[in-house]
Design an enzyme around this catalytic site. Structure first.
Site, short mmCIF file in Angstrom:
data_model
loop_
_atom_site.label_atom_id
_atom_site.label_comp_id
_atom_site.label_asym_id
_atom_site.label_seq_id
_atom_site.Cartn_x
_atom_site.Cartn_y
_atom_site.Cartn_z
N SER A 87 82.17 -11.33 -14.02
CA SER A 87 81.10 -10.87 -13.12
C SER A 87 79.93 -11.83 -12.99
O SER A 87 79.05 -11.59 -12.16
CB SER A 87 80.60 -9.50 -13.58
OG SER A 87 81.54 -8.50 -13.25
N LYS A 90 79.34 -12.80 -9.49
CA LYS A 90 78.48 -12.05 -8.58
C LYS A 90 77.20 -12.80 -8.24
O LYS A 90 76.62 -12.61 -7.17
CB LYS A 90 78.15 -10.68 -9.18
CG LYS A 90 79.36 -9.74 -9.29
CD LYS A 90 79.00 -8.44 -10.00
CE LYS A 90 80.10 -7.39 -9.93
NZ LYS A 90 81.32 -7.76 -10.68
N TYR A 173 76.67 0.23 -10.76
CA TYR A 173 77.23 -1.11 -10.85
C TYR A 173 78.67 -1.08 -10.34
O TYR A 173 79.47 -0.27 -10.81
CB TYR A 173 77.18 -1.58 -12.29
CG TYR A 173 77.60 -3.01 -12.51
CD1 TYR A 173 76.88 -4.06 -11.96
CD2 TYR A 173 78.73 -3.30 -13.26
CE1 TYR A 173 77.27 -5.37 -12.18
CE2 TYR A 173 79.13 -4.61 -13.49
CZ TYR A 173 78.40 -5.64 -12.93
OH TYR A 173 78.79 -6.94 -13.14
N GLU A 294 69.89 -10.18 -12.93
CA GLU A 294 69.11 -9.06 -13.45
C GLU A 294 68.00 -9.66 -14.30
O GLU A 294 68.24 -10.61 -15.05
CB GLU A 294 70.02 -8.13 -14.28
CG GLU A 294 71.16 -7.57 -13.44
CD GLU A 294 72.35 -7.10 -14.26
OE1 GLU A 294 72.25 -7.12 -15.52
OE2 GLU A 294 73.38 -6.74 -13.66
N LYS A 336 73.01 -12.49 -16.79
CA LYS A 336 74.18 -11.81 -16.24
C LYS A 336 75.33 -11.96 -17.23
O LYS A 336 75.55 -13.05 -17.78
CB LYS A 336 74.59 -12.39 -14.88
CG LYS A 336 75.69 -11.60 -14.20
CD LYS A 336 75.19 -10.27 -13.68
CE LYS A 336 76.32 -9.38 -13.15
NZ LYS A 336 77.10 -8.76 -14.25
N SER A 339 83.11 -10.58 -17.46
CA SER A 339 84.37 -10.52 -18.20
C SER A 339 85.54 -10.42 -17.24
O SER A 339 85.43 -9.82 -16.16
CB SER A 339 84.42 -9.29 -19.12
OG SER A 339 83.42 -9.32 -20.10
#
Length: 386
Positions: A87, A90, A173, A294, A336, A339
């Site tokens: 991820s 992202k 999420y 984040e 961030k 996995s």
């Protein structure tokens, strides 16, 4: 051999000795000793075959490599070993969408139906691209439902989807949410997401060994991930490229972090795109959700990072508070996790302190272990507080 220390004990011990943002950056030998001491117990506890750690301090990268990229060949991990980012992909998806926005090819307040006509008039079309990119459209699941096997089925699902909450009220999420966001970014740039990322994004960021589709010429550097005792790699699936499909090296990823810290060397549209991903839009507990990244006010406690990266944050709806989307010079830590079945990653950086860290491993060990490991190392990097 390193003495085995339980990770929570190690993290707390190092944090007590070197509270974040209150310790001068160590020299190379001290940094090596600290990273070795932090990484060794984690690899032993979670049976991690190989790990690449990269840190940046005031623009200077440092690399620390451990174990093997493949157990059968015993090929050692290096900063050129290719890992699956999961991820952390992202953040690239968000950057590509922000790049399209910087070129005037999409706007975050657009609705999905503008780009996907079959969604016009649907409940989903009440949300905006911003809601898709921040997981606040109203209640998408974490994963694409197992019964959806084709693109046609997926877009029929979107067409008939019903929200649990109004847009902007809760964070769920979600791979379907960020996947549709990335899909639309690819459409806005005139093609598919993977084509746009490999054509427009990675080259402009100077990432020479970052891929969605690893070419045959690079396969010798592609690590095998491990799930229990099985060697695995990610398999093609719906929205895999957009949600978790990027593969990269520690060398490329620390360059990526350095560009987050100082994007001034990038051409204007890409510079604006990188900066745009640092804008926060929604508060969820201690964490602020931006596009991909984040963030947390800095200095940040270990407990806050663990809460913001907890299983509840990933699996359960979280009430959010919309905030004024203004880029701020206030110190912040951005992070961030990521996995796949056989790989685990973590990236964190603090632009105001000019420090950052990349953890890449060929096992999906627990997120809280990654946070504690990175936190212990970052405590060695932070210059003295003003």
């Amino acid at each position: 051999m390193l003495k085995r220390i339980r990770l929570p004990q190690l993290a707390l011990a190092l944090a007590a000795l070197f509270p974040l943002a209150a310790y001068a950056a160590p020299d190379a030998a001290a940094l090596r000793q600290a990273v070795d001491a932090a990484v060794g117990p984690v690899m032993a506890q979670f049976d991690v075959p190989g790990m690449a750690v990269a840190v940046t301090v005031d623009g200077q990268p440092h690399f620390f490599n451990y174990g093997v990229a493949a157990r059968d060949s015993k090929q050692p991990v290096t900063e050129a070993t290719i890992f699956e980012l999961g991820s952390n992909s992202k953040t690239f998806t968000a950057t590509l969408a922000a790049y399209a926005q910087a070129q005037g090819k999409l706007a975050l307040d657009d609705h999905p139906g503008k780009y996907v006509p079959q969604l016009q008039g649907s409940a989903l079309d009440g949300a905006t691209l911003l809601h898709l990119g921040t997981y606040t459209a109203g209640g998408f699941p974490l994963q694409i439902p197992d019964n959806l096997k084709t693109r046609e089925q997926l877009f029929s699902y979107f067409q008939h989807w019903k929200p649990d909450a109004a847009p902007g009220k809760q964070r769920n999420y979600s791979n379907p949410s960020i996947g549709l966001f990335g899909h639309i970014a690819g459409l806005a740039l005139g093609g598919g997401f993977a084509d746009a990322a490999e054509r427009d994004l990675f080259p402009q960021l100077g990432l020479q060994h970052t891929y969605i589709r690893v070419p045959q010429s690079a396969m010798a550097h592609y690590a095998w991930g491990y799930s229990k005792d099985q060697a695995v790699r990610v398999q093609p699936d719906l929205f895999d490229s957009e949600a978790y499909g990027v593969k990269s090296t520690a060398a490329d990823m620390i360059r990526y972090v350095q560009l987050q810290i100082d994007p001034s060397r990038l051409a204007a549209p890409m510079r604006r795109a990188v900066q745009a991903t640092h804008t926060g839009y929604f508060k969820a507990g201690p964490m602020t959700q931006g596009l991909g990244w984040e963030s947390y006010p800095y200095p940040v406690s270990l407990e806050q990072l663990l809460q913001g990266n907890s299983t509840d944050m990933a699996w359960k709806p979280q009430p959010v508070q919309a905030i004024q989307p203004v880029q701020t010079a206030a110190p912040a830590l951005y992070n961030k996790t990521g996995s796949t079945r056989g790989f685990g990653s973590y990236v964190a950086f603090v632009p105001s302190q000019k420090i950052g860290i990349v953890l890449l491993a060929n096992r999906a060990y627990p997120n809280d272990a990654r946070i504690k490991l990175a936190y212990a190392i970052l405590n060695q990097l932070a210059p003295a507080a003003n």
